[in-house]
Scaffold this motif. Structure first.
Motif, PDB file in Angstrom:
ATOM      1  N   ASN A  19       0.823  -1.208   0.000  1.00  0.00           N
ATOM      2  CA  ASN A  19       0.000   0.000   0.000  1.00  0.00           C
ATOM      3  C   ASN A  19       0.855   1.254   0.000  1.00  0.00           C
ATOM      4  OD1 ASN A  19       0.623  -0.876   2.796  1.00  0.00           O
ATOM      5  ND2 ASN A  19      -0.491   0.954   3.389  1.00  0.00           N
ATOM      6  N   GLU A  20       1.903   1.230   0.822  1.00  0.00           N
ATOM      7  CA  GLU A  20       2.766   2.403   0.985  1.00  0.00           C
ATOM      8  C   GLU A  20       3.611   2.626  -0.280  1.00  0.00           C
ATOM      9  OE1 GLU A  20       2.383   4.221   3.519  1.00  0.00           O
ATOM     10  OE2 GLU A  20       4.183   5.461   3.674  1.00  0.00           O
ATOM     11  N   VAL A  21       4.113   1.543  -0.832  1.00  0.00           N
ATOM     12  CA  VAL A  21       4.967   1.639  -2.026  1.00  0.00           C
ATOM     13  C   VAL A  21       4.160   2.173  -3.222  1.00  0.00           C
ATOM     14  CG1 VAL A  21       6.316   0.260  -3.656  1.00  0.00           C
ATOM     15  CG2 VAL A  21       6.566  -0.118  -1.189  1.00  0.00           C
ATOM     16  N   HIS A  22       2.948   1.677  -3.382  1.00  0.00           N
ATOM     17  CA  HIS A  22       2.105   2.169  -4.478  1.00  0.00           C
ATOM     18  C   HIS A  22       1.719   3.635  -4.255  1.00  0.00           C
ATOM     19  CE1 HIS A  22       1.221  -1.260  -7.169  1.00  0.00           C
ATOM     20  NE2 HIS A  22       1.665  -1.947  -6.131  1.00  0.00           N
ATOM     21  N   ARG A  23       1.580   3.999  -3.022  1.00  0.00           N
ATOM     22  CA  ARG A  23       1.249   5.388  -2.736  1.00  0.00           C
ATOM     23  C   ARG A  23       2.396   6.311  -3.162  1.00  0.00           C
ATOM     24  NH1 ARG A  23       2.653   8.710   1.114  1.00  0.00           N
ATOM     25  NH2 ARG A  23       1.329  10.492   1.588  1.00  0.00           N
ATOM     26  N   TRP A  24       3.624   5.904  -2.840  1.00  0.00           N
ATOM     27  CA  TRP A  24       4.773   6.725  -3.267  1.00  0.00           C
ATOM     28  C   TRP A  24       4.812   6.812  -4.790  1.00  0.00           C
ATOM     29  CZ3 TRP A  24       6.300   9.793   0.197  1.00  0.00           C
ATOM     30  CH2 TRP A  24       6.556   9.402   1.509  1.00  0.00           C
ATOM     31  N   ALA A  25       4.560   5.692  -5.445  1.00  0.00           N
ATOM     32  CA  ALA A  25       4.621   5.689  -6.919  1.00  0.00           C
ATOM     33  C   ALA A  25       3.594   6.675  -7.488  1.00  0.00           C
ATOM     34  CB  ALA A  25       4.368   4.287  -7.458  1.00  0.00           C
ATOM     35  N   ALA A  26       2.392   6.666  -6.935  1.00  0.00           N
ATOM     36  CA  ALA A  26       1.347   7.560  -7.444  1.00  0.00           C
ATOM     37  C   ALA A  26       1.748   9.026  -7.219  1.00  0.00           C
ATOM     38  CB  ALA A  26       0.021   7.256  -6.753  1.00  0.00           C
ATOM     39  N   ARG A  27       2.273   9.317  -6.036  1.00  0.00           N
ATOM     40  CA  ARG A  27       2.689  10.698  -5.738  1.00  0.00           C
ATOM     41  C   ARG A  27       3.839  11.133  -6.634  1.00  0.00           C
ATOM     42  NH1 ARG A  27       0.922  13.260  -1.256  1.00  0.00           N
ATOM     43  NH2 ARG A  27       2.804  14.541  -1.142  1.00  0.00           N
ATOM     44  N   HIS A  28       4.826  10.249  -6.779  1.00  0.00           N
ATOM     45  CA  HIS A  28       6.016  10.653  -7.531  1.00  0.00           C
ATOM     46  C   HIS A  28       5.741  10.698  -9.029  1.00  0.00           C
ATOM     47  CE1 HIS A  28       8.512   9.457  -3.776  1.00  0.00           C
ATOM     48  NE2 HIS A  28       7.838  10.570  -3.619  1.00  0.00           N
ATOM     49  N   ASN A  29       4.769   9.937  -9.491  1.00  0.00           N
ATOM     50  CA  ASN A  29       4.320  10.094 -10.876  1.00  0.00           C
ATOM     51  C   ASN A  29       3.745  11.491 -11.068  1.00  0.00           C
ATOM     52  OD1 ASN A  29       4.605   8.070 -12.911  1.00  0.00           O
ATOM     53  ND2 ASN A  29       3.388   6.693 -11.651  1.00  0.00           N
ATOM     54  N   ALA A  30       2.875  11.880 -10.147  1.00  0.00           N
ATOM     55  CA  ALA A  30       2.230  13.190 -10.259  1.00  0.00           C
ATOM     56  C   ALA A  30       3.262  14.315 -10.164  1.00  0.00           C
ATOM     57  CB  ALA A  30       1.174  13.342  -9.166  1.00  0.00           C
ATOM     58  N   ARG A  81      10.505 -12.264 -11.403  1.00  0.00           N
ATOM     59  CA  ARG A  81      10.645 -12.986 -10.121  1.00  0.00           C
ATOM     60  C   ARG A  81       9.481 -12.732  -9.179  1.00  0.00           C
ATOM     61  NH1 ARG A  81      15.865 -11.110  -9.840  1.00  0.00           N
ATOM     62  NH2 ARG A  81      15.491  -9.726  -8.084  1.00  0.00           N
ATOM     63  N   LEU A  82       8.804 -11.594  -9.350  1.00  0.00           N
ATOM     64  CA  LEU A  82       7.781 -11.202  -8.376  1.00  0.00           C
ATOM     65  C   LEU A  82       6.428 -11.817  -8.675  1.00  0.00           C
ATOM     66  CD1 LEU A  82       8.676  -7.415  -8.027  1.00  0.00           C
ATOM     67  CD2 LEU A  82       9.098  -9.229  -6.349  1.00  0.00           C
ATOM     68  N   GLY A  83       5.730 -12.186  -7.627  1.00  0.00           N
ATOM     69  CA  GLY A  83       4.400 -12.757  -7.777  1.00  0.00           C
ATOM     70  C   GLY A  83       3.362 -11.682  -8.052  1.00  0.00           C
ATOM     71  N   PRO A  84       2.123 -12.099  -8.326  1.00  0.00           N
ATOM     72  CA  PRO A  84       1.034 -11.149  -8.559  1.00  0.00           C
ATOM     73  C   PRO A  84       0.879 -10.162  -7.400  1.00  0.00           C
ATOM     74  CG  PRO A  84       0.303 -13.413  -8.936  1.00  0.00           C
ATOM     75  CD  PRO A  84       1.682 -13.496  -8.401  1.00  0.00           C
ATOM     76  N   ASP A  85       0.452  -8.960  -7.738  1.00  0.00           N
ATOM     77  CA  ASP A  85       0.360  -7.865  -6.777  1.00  0.00           C
ATOM     78  C   ASP A  85      -1.094  -7.408  -6.729  1.00  0.00           C
ATOM     79  OD1 ASP A  85       0.330  -5.400  -5.526  1.00  0.00           O
ATOM     80  OD2 ASP A  85       2.030  -4.581  -6.638  1.00  0.00           O
ATOM     81  N   PRO A  86      -1.730  -7.458  -5.558  1.00  0.00           N
ATOM     82  CA  PRO A  86      -3.141  -7.040  -5.483  1.00  0.00           C
ATOM     83  C   PRO A  86      -3.350  -5.591  -5.943  1.00  0.00           C
ATOM     84  CG  PRO A  86      -2.461  -8.120  -3.439  1.00  0.00           C
ATOM     85  CD  PRO A  86      -1.218  -7.943  -4.261  1.00  0.00           C
ATOM     86  N   LEU A  87      -2.305  -4.778  -5.924  1.00  0.00           N
ATOM     87  CA  LEU A  87      -2.458  -3.390  -6.360  1.00  0.00           C
ATOM     88  C   LEU A  87      -1.930  -3.166  -7.773  1.00  0.00           C
ATOM     89  CD1 LEU A  87      -1.519  -1.406  -3.112  1.00  0.00           C
ATOM     90  CD2 LEU A  87      -3.776  -1.751  -4.086  1.00  0.00           C
ATOM     91  N   ALA A  88      -1.679  -4.243  -8.499  1.00  0.00           N
ATOM     92  CA  ALA A  88      -1.107  -4.102  -9.845  1.00  0.00           C
ATOM     93  C   ALA A  88      -1.985  -3.222 -10.709  1.00  0.00           C
ATOM     94  CB  ALA A  88      -0.963  -5.471 -10.489  1.00  0.00           C
ATOM     95  N   ASN A  89      -1.365  -2.277 -11.377  1.00  0.00           N
ATOM     96  CA  ASN A  89      -2.142  -1.414 -12.268  1.00  0.00           C
ATOM     97  C   ASN A  89      -1.418  -1.255 -13.593  1.00  0.00           C
ATOM     98  OD1 ASN A  89      -0.033   0.067 -11.376  1.00  0.00           O
ATOM     99  ND2 ASN A  89      -1.238   1.604 -10.294  1.00  0.00           N
ATOM    100  N   GLU A  90      -0.611  -2.244 -13.916  1.00  0.00           N
ATOM    101  CA  GLU A  90       0.127  -2.188 -15.168  1.00  0.00           C
ATOM    102  C   GLU A  90      -0.208  -3.404 -16.003  1.00  0.00           C
ATOM    103  OE1 GLU A  90       4.041  -1.020 -15.135  1.00  0.00           O
ATOM    104  OE2 GLU A  90       3.923   0.051 -13.243  1.00  0.00           O
ATOM    105  N   PRO A  91      -0.091  -3.260 -17.299  1.00  0.00           N
ATOM    106  CA  PRO A  91      -0.320  -4.425 -18.148  1.00  0.00           C
ATOM    107  C   PRO A  91       0.667  -5.532 -17.815  1.00  0.00           C
ATOM    108  CG  PRO A  91       0.577  -2.575 -19.420  1.00  0.00           C
ATOM    109  CD  PRO A  91       0.273  -2.070 -18.057  1.00  0.00           C
ATOM    110  N   GLY A  92       0.252  -6.760 -18.009  1.00  0.00           N
ATOM    111  CA  GLY A  92       1.122  -7.864 -17.637  1.00  0.00           C
ATOM    112  C   GLY A  92       0.387  -8.751 -16.676  1.00  0.00           C
ATOM    113  N   ASP A  93       1.076  -9.721 -16.162  1.00  0.00           N
ATOM    114  CA  ASP A  93       0.333 -10.713 -15.393  1.00  0.00           C
ATOM    115  C   ASP A  93       0.382 -10.481 -13.884  1.00  0.00           C
ATOM    116  OD1 ASP A  93       2.786 -13.408 -15.527  1.00  0.00           O
ATOM    117  OD2 ASP A  93       2.932 -11.301 -15.015  1.00  0.00           O
ATOM    118  N   HIS A  94       0.882  -9.340 -13.452  1.00  0.00           N
ATOM    119  CA  HIS A  94       0.931  -9.125 -12.009  1.00  0.00           C
ATOM    120  C   HIS A  94      -0.445  -8.951 -11.388  1.00  0.00           C
ATOM    121  CE1 HIS A  94       5.241  -8.641 -12.712  1.00  0.00           C
ATOM    122  NE2 HIS A  94       5.337  -9.091 -11.486  1.00  0.00           N
TER     123      HIS A  94
END
Ligand SMILES: [Zn+2]
Length: 332
Positions: free
Chosen positions: A5-16, A158-171
């Motif tokens: 949750n925290e990592v995705h939050r940083w990504a959203a902020r830093h994208n903006a 290497r990484l498994g599926p991510d419940p917060l995945a918002n990118e194309p691909g199989d995560h």
């Protein structure tokens, strides 16, 4: 440790804040970020987040990889950079930014408005709308280094599926996680934390999800019904999303909270996490804890139907975890 949750939050902020801009990327004074020059002065394409990993993609297919680990954290601000302080690893700044200086430290709460009281210590970042962020400083990460496209892809693979995945691909497709879990004798508690199986779930969410679905955490993966795995995945998405927005992980339902309030009061955010020795909100039984693979697991013996032997293996109340830990492993 920050969870997905925290990592995705940083990504959203830093994208903006930074996507599409030319940036200065600088090492801290200890020079433990020797790669900075590879991306300094380049344009940021976007910020990716998968599980607990951040990837700042720059033109030229270069990725600044950041893994916060247990102790890493960002400080954000507007205006000119402050003097380097503490164990500063890296700085990212809009090229040519800065007029008035506004620090993130100080009277954060006054600026936050309806602030929920996150347990995180760095809640000083809350007052900044991301579009006002001119820079961040990074301290204490497990990794901050520049990857080429091949290395970044290898990490994603290497990484498994991510419940917060918002990118194309199989995560975003949990099937391969279910297949892996159902093929293993390892306990479901350990499997949920394994980032190659599911990414983004850390110690808080694994304990709380297992409680919410009344799963004995010691059950071998192969013995967990597929229906339960599907329910856990489905449940994790809104829980992680809420944690991303609020910066506060709340896993209890209103009906189970002693206060009965819509907004959980302090101490009633979790069913079992760090509630060892306290009565379960649902059944009143004492919550137990134990070290499993270097991280503390919490559970309710009654709701999660653990065996007397499993309960007997719990740490006695008041026992120091450090003493029990010994040669523990860290999980990514
Ligand atoms: Zn209970």
């Amino acid at each position: 440790m920050p969870e997905g949750n925290e990592v995705h939050r940083w990504a959203a902020r830093h994208n903006a804040a930074f996507a599409g801009r030319k940036l200065n990327v600088l090492p801290g004074p200890n020079h433990r970020f020797g790669d900075a020059h590879l991306v300094d002065g380049k344009k940021l394409v976007c910020v990716h987040a998968v599980g607990k990993h951040l990837g700042y993609e720059f033109t030229g297919e270069l990725y600044l990889h950041v893994h916060l680990g247990r102790f890493g954290d960002f400080t954000e601000g507007t205006g000119p950079l402050p003097e380097p302080k503490g164990l500063l690893r890296a700085v990212m700044q809009r090229a040519g930014s800065g007029k008035s200086h506004r620090s993130v430290k100080g009277d954060a709460h006054a600026l936050t408005g309806p602030y929920n009281g996150a347990p995180s210590k760095d809640d000083g970042t809350q007052p900044f709308p991301p579009e006002d962020v001119d820079w961040w400083e990074l301290r204490g990460p497990t990794d901050c280094s520049v990857y080429d496209a091949k290395k970044w892809q290898a990490l994603l693979d290497r990484l498994g599926p991510d419940p917060l995945a918002n990118e194309p691909g199989d995560h975003d497709d949990p099937k391969r996680a279910f297949d892996k879990i159902l093929a293993k004798k390892t306990s479901i508690a350990e499997l949920l934390m394994d980032q190659t199986i599911l990414s983004g779930i850390g110690n808080i969410y694994r304990a709380e999800l297992l409680f919410r679905h009344r799963v004995n955490p010691f059950t071998p993966g192969e013995a967990v019904p597929l229906k339960t795995l599907k329910a856990i995945w489905k449940d994790s998405i809104p829980l992680l999303k809420a944690g991303m927005v609020d910066r506060r992980i709340v896993c209890t339902e209103k009906k189970d909270r002693p206060s009965g309030k819509v907004v959980a009061e302090r101490g009633e955010e979790h069913y079992v996490y760090r509630r060892h020795g306290k009565p379960c909100f649902v059944c009143g039984e004492t919550i137990l804890r134990k070290d499993v693979a270097g991280r503390t697991l919490y559970w309710c013996p009654k709701d999660q139907k653990t065996t007397p032997a499993e309960n007997a293996s719990a740490l006695k109340q008041g026992t120091s975890l450090r003493a029990s830990r010994g040669a523990s492993s860290r999980r990514r």
